[in-house]
Design an enzyme around this catalytic site. Structure first.
Site, PDB file in Angstrom:
ATOM      1  N   LYS A  59     -22.850  29.201  72.546  1.00  0.00           N
ATOM      2  CA  LYS A  59     -22.503  27.703  72.320  1.00  0.00           C
ATOM      3  C   LYS A  59     -22.917  27.077  71.121  1.00  0.00           C
ATOM      4  O   LYS A  59     -22.848  26.371  70.535  1.00  0.00           O
ATOM      5  CB  LYS A  59     -23.997  27.725  73.075  1.00  0.00           C
ATOM      6  CG  LYS A  59     -25.579  27.564  71.408  1.00  0.00           C
ATOM      7  CD  LYS A  59     -26.545  27.464  72.127  1.00  0.00           C
ATOM      8  CE  LYS A  59     -28.207  28.285  71.175  1.00  0.00           C
ATOM      9  NZ  LYS A  59     -28.244  27.529  69.619  1.00  0.00           N
ATOM     10  N   THR A  60     -23.238  28.460  70.551  1.00  0.00           N
ATOM     11  CA  THR A  60     -22.443  27.693  68.788  1.00  0.00           C
ATOM     12  C   THR A  60     -20.727  28.084  68.602  1.00  0.00           C
ATOM     13  O   THR A  60     -20.707  26.729  67.873  1.00  0.00           O
ATOM     14  CB  THR A  60     -23.515  28.797  68.136  1.00  0.00           C
ATOM     15  OG1 THR A  60     -25.452  28.956  67.830  1.00  0.00           O
ATOM     16  CG2 THR A  60     -23.084  28.264  65.982  1.00  0.00           C
ATOM     17  N   ARG A  92     -32.595  39.498  75.111  1.00  0.00           N
ATOM     18  CA  ARG A  92     -32.504  39.339  73.738  1.00  0.00           C
ATOM     19  C   ARG A  92     -31.644  40.891  73.434  1.00  0.00           C
ATOM     20  O   ARG A  92     -30.600  41.164  71.933  1.00  0.00           O
ATOM     21  CB  ARG A  92     -33.789  39.530  73.091  1.00  0.00           C
ATOM     22  CG  ARG A  92     -34.599  38.470  72.873  1.00  0.00           C
ATOM     23  CD  ARG A  92     -33.647  37.551  72.234  1.00  0.00           C
ATOM     24  NE  ARG A  92     -33.337  36.560  73.705  1.00  0.00           N
ATOM     25  CZ  ARG A  92     -32.372  35.687  72.957  1.00  0.00           C
ATOM     26  NH1 ARG A  92     -31.985  35.259  72.311  1.00  0.00           N
ATOM     27  NH2 ARG A  92     -31.462  34.896  74.763  1.00  0.00           N
ATOM     28  N   ASP A 138     -28.532  20.808  68.427  1.00  0.00           N
ATOM     29  CA  ASP A 138     -28.926  21.826  69.008  1.00  0.00           C
ATOM     30  C   ASP A 138     -30.274  22.205  69.513  1.00  0.00           C
ATOM     31  O   ASP A 138     -30.604  21.719  69.164  1.00  0.00           O
ATOM     32  CB  ASP A 138     -27.879  23.082  67.758  1.00  0.00           C
ATOM     33  CG  ASP A 138     -27.883  24.798  68.761  1.00  0.00           C
ATOM     34  OD1 ASP A 138     -28.125  24.765  70.113  1.00  0.00           O
ATOM     35  OD2 ASP A 138     -28.266  25.064  67.315  1.00  0.00           O
ATOM     36  N   GLU A 139     -30.222  23.483  70.874  1.00  0.00           N
ATOM     37  CA  GLU A 139     -31.922  23.600  71.080  1.00  0.00           C
ATOM     38  C   GLU A 139     -32.411  22.224  71.574  1.00  0.00           C
ATOM     39  O   GLU A 139     -33.863  22.407  71.029  1.00  0.00           O
ATOM     40  CB  GLU A 139     -32.030  24.644  69.202  1.00  0.00           C
ATOM     41  CG  GLU A 139     -31.869  25.724  69.226  1.00  0.00           C
ATOM     42  CD  GLU A 139     -31.655  26.837  70.316  1.00  0.00           C
ATOM     43  OE1 GLU A 139     -32.267  26.674  71.517  1.00  0.00           O
ATOM     44  OE2 GLU A 139     -30.808  28.175  69.772  1.00  0.00           O
ATOM     45  N   GLN A 176     -35.221  28.339  78.302  1.00  0.00           N
ATOM     46  CA  GLN A 176     -35.622  29.418  76.953  1.00  0.00           C
ATOM     47  C   GLN A 176     -36.538  28.306  75.979  1.00  0.00           C
ATOM     48  O   GLN A 176     -36.567  27.741  75.311  1.00  0.00           O
ATOM     49  CB  GLN A 176     -34.239  30.017  76.304  1.00  0.00           C
ATOM     50  CG  GLN A 176     -34.023  30.166  76.804  1.00  0.00           C
ATOM     51  CD  GLN A 176     -31.910  30.590  75.377  1.00  0.00           C
ATOM     52  OE1 GLN A 176     -32.588  31.376  74.671  1.00  0.00           O
ATOM     53  NE2 GLN A 176     -31.228  30.457  75.930  1.00  0.00           N
TER      54      GLN A 176
END
Length: 749
Positions: free
Chosen positions: A41-42, A627, A229-230, A277
């Site tokens: 995503k980044t 993770r 973001d997020e 998430q």
């Protein structure tokens, strides 16, 4: 303005998968990028910004990119600069709070503040609230400053000012009345001091944009596209800020044109997030902000990023199988073309020490095979699970660090509890006594403490002995009685040393002092975690007694001190990282151990009482699993020491969602020649493999032997096999209630 490079915009699509390219090129008003864990995503966000700039659709000063952390903002800026060269100074890539701070600096006069206002951090706010409570005559034992600060913070994140809070709070509750009054006083004090607190930065900016449409128009003209973001982690105030910057202006502000006279289109919006998430509801994050995005922005496009670049397919398939059980989620299925990878490992231990020894043995094996310690993480639902792991890491001299929190014996509540024990064991230790004299609060301030210290020096006695002469100081009857009660408690505990075990002493002093009761009665979620940590400490002391039946309180304290002071070997491979699942969000490790997977732990017992609680716990499990890049080890225990006695545990219901063909269940014994025998040997894969106790039926009076506690006699038996439990008095004085089916016991003939 810094000139842009001559990079071809199409070059920015190279190396992106089809869905990522689509996200970079989309040009509608609103775009939701649903970015699964590890889906890049980044990279997509930075390429989208660069594509806007290289295609000359936007100037750098017209972009506002919002992140949650300074680290994420810095990484985003670095990525954009690596794509198109140095960006203009006018580009805003900031956190929510830093963006709002810059707006408020420019517009503070509209709110009656000077532009050089001070920003209060959490400690500044608590100090001010503490003073206001004192001025209101409220004892800190009745209402702590951090409780009031948390209530005010929550209100501000819901955009409720003092008046709103007072009108909506239950005024029949005395605590709410006090908080409402302090909120008014706190607001006035901030204004007098020309200050905003951390929550004000967003809340006051939203209020500014709502109250002054001309200011909102100014920033809408400047920021032609906003990227967030997020987005699944946004709370109500953050959501409202984005809505204000992107919504249509009221009548009278139609004259919204660019320099050539053309009518400007609405402000564009790109949000990136993943409802799977969303794990911060306790901080006020509202999952509806992302799940209802298309309702908020009709005609918005949604693009799914499902190709994962982090984990192996086996890890992803297992994580998909867990999260797919949440009924309230849009479908999404992570996949990778990096291969299946290793099977997941599932270990079931007899107890928490068994589990810890297995985990640390595996860490040591991996390190011997060339895996750096820094590439390994141990994740858990609550900090109370760390003591056995930390002890085993110390025993095997494996370096570790606790992220997002203090190591177990460095946590305040643990230090306080240890200080009580030290003061009982060694009354000449002045520092330990001074630490706990006003913990919990007994009205003893700094001046009084100094008077007692001076009295001790004048009489050449210890600080604790000086407390018995406190009547000589003329402190007043209330304070004198409070100190005398403390002295009486400590003397009583010291008298119990010869007849009570260290664990009983600890339980009694935490109860008798009111320390634990105050935490239990608190509504602060952090205090709930502190109670869990104290319970874990009590369990540690019981465990120490089982291992050292003749050990005294001073022996235990010496053991703790040595363990805390032990050198941790730091080599080029770094340290193993320990952290909660909440802290692990956004991180990745080649090897992940996810421990404590039992009902009541993950999912946490509170989740069964809260609407949506189980769904969020499942998302926590999903975050933890994703993770891992190459190796994922899951573990649970059949029994854990809770409140000083062993309790039977059920495996987490989330484990049953993982297909069996993805899991390698561990239970074999290792060769003693490969490594010194460790306590996890005899590991189990199912309860029936702990001991062959299916047919064992005990009766009162039976003599037996336990692997850890030694010989004992059955006092009482309840239930029938296989759910029979036995209360046993061991010869070392301990009384334990054990599940017969799984207990490591054998009857003595």
């Amino acid at each position: 303005m810094t000139s842009l490079t001559s990079t071809n915009p199409e070059d920015l699509l190279a190396g992106l998968n089809p869905q990522q390219q689509k996200a970079v090129q989309y040009r509608g008003r609103a775009l939701l990028i649903v970015a699964g864990a590890g889906s890049g995503k980044t990279r997509v966000l930075s390429h989208r910004i660069a594509h806007f700039l290289e295609s000359r659709e936007l100037w750098p000063s017209q972009i506002l990119s919002i992140t949650f952390t300074n680290k994420a903002a810095s990484e985003m800026r670095d990525r954009v600069e690596s794509l198109i060269g140095e960006t203009a100074e006018g580009m805003w890539i900031k956190t929510f709070h830093s963006a709002c701070l810059q707006i408020l600096r420019r517009e503070a006069e509209q709110l009656g503040q000077d532009s050089n206002f001070t920003v209060y951090d959490a400690s500044d706010s608590r100090a001010l609230i503490k003073r206001l409570l004192k001025e209101a005559g409220v004892e800190e034992t009745d209402l702590k400053p951090q409780q009031v600060a948390a209530a005010i913070s929550n209100a501000k994140n819901e955009l409720k000012d003092a008046e709103d809070f007072a009108s909506t709070a239950d005024r029949s509750n005395p605590r709410n009345r006090v908080i409402a009054d302090v909120y008014y006083a706190y607001t006035e004090a901030l204004k007098r001091n020309n200050a905003f607190d951390f929550d004000d930065l967003i809340a006051q900016t939203v209020g500014l944009l709502r109250a002054f449409p001309e200011i909102r128009q100014k920033y809408q003209k400047r920021f032609r596209h906003i990227l967030v973001d997020e987005y699944q982690d946004t709370n109500h105030a953050q959501y409202a800020l984005i809505r204000e910057l992107t919504r249509a202006l009221p009548e009278g502000y139609e004259n919204f044109h660019n320099q050539t006279g053309e009518l400007l289109p609405p402000v564009g919006l790109t949000v990136v997030g993943d409802s799977d998430q969303s794990i911060y509801s306790f901080r006020g994050a509202d999952i509806r902000n992302i799940t209802e995005f298309e309702k908020d922005f009709p005609g918005a496009e949604t693009i799914l990023l499902e190709q994962n670049y982090r984990s192996t397919q086996n890890i992803l398939s297992a994580a998909n199988s867990v999260i797919s059980q949440n009924f309230d989620r849009p479908p999404k299925n992570l996949w990778t073309d990096e291969g299946s990878g290793e099977l997941l490992t599932l270990f079931t231990g007899y107890d928490e020490r068994n589990e810890a020894a297995f985990v640390v043995d595996r860490i040591s094996e991996l390190h011997e095979q060339g895996v750096n310690y820094s590439d390994i993480a141990v994740l858990y639902r609550t900090n109370a699970l760390t003591p056995p792991i930390e002890n085993e890491l110390k025993n095997q001299r494996v370096p570790y660090q606790v992220l997002g929190g203090l190591k177990f014996y460095e946590r305040k509540e643990i230090k306080d509890a240890i200080a009580y024990l030290v003061s009982i064991s060694n009354p000449r230790d002045d520092e330990a006594c001074r630490r706990i004299l006003n913990t919990p609060a007994r009205g003893v301030g700094t001046k009084t403490e100094l008077k007692i210290a001076q009295l001790a020096r004048s009489k050449e006695i210890s600080f604790q002995q000086a407390l018995m002469h406190v009547s000589e100081l003329g402190l007043g009857p209330k304070l004198t009685d409070s100190i005398n009660a403390f002295t009486t408690l400590m003397n009583q505990m010291r008298d119990q040393l010869e007849i009570e075990s260290p664990a009983k002493i600890l339980e009694q002093v935490l109860s008798g002092s009111g320390y634990k009761t105050q935490l239990e009665n608190s509504r602060d979620p952090q205090d709930e975690a502190r109670v869990e940590n104290l319970d874990a400490l009590i369990g540690q002391v019981y465990d120490y007694q089982a291992q050292n039946p003749d050990g005294s309180l001073s022996d235990f304290l010496a053991d703790v001190t040595l363990a805390s002071a032990q050198d941790e070997l730091q080599d080029e491979s770094g340290a193993v990282s320990l952290m909660t699942l909440h802290t692990a969000k956004g991180l990745e490790y080649p090897v992940v151990f996810l421990i404590g997977l039992e009902q009541g732990t993950l999912p946490h017992v509170r989740a069964f009482e809260e609407p949506g609680g189980l769904s969020e716990e499942r998302r926590l499990m999903y975050v933890g699993m994703t993770r891992a890049k190459q190796k994922l080890v899951l573990s649970c225990a059949l029994t854990r020491t809770l409140f000083g006695s062993q309790s039977s545990m059920m495996a987490s219901s989330f484990l049953t969602d993982i297909p069996e063909d993805l899991i390698d269940t561990v239970g074999e014994r290792r060769s003693a020649a490969s490594k010194p025998v460790s306590s996890w040997q005899g590991a189990i894969t199912s309860p029936s493999q702990v001991r062959d106790n299916d047919d064992l039926e005990l009766v009162a009076g039976d003599r037996l032997v336990h692997d850890s506690f030694g010989e004992g006699e059955v006092i009482q038996v309840t239930g029938n096999p296989p759910r029979q439990t036995a209360e046993i008095r061991f010869d070392n004085g301990q009384v334990k209630k054990l599940m017969v089916k799984v207990a490591p016991i054998r009857v003595l003939k």
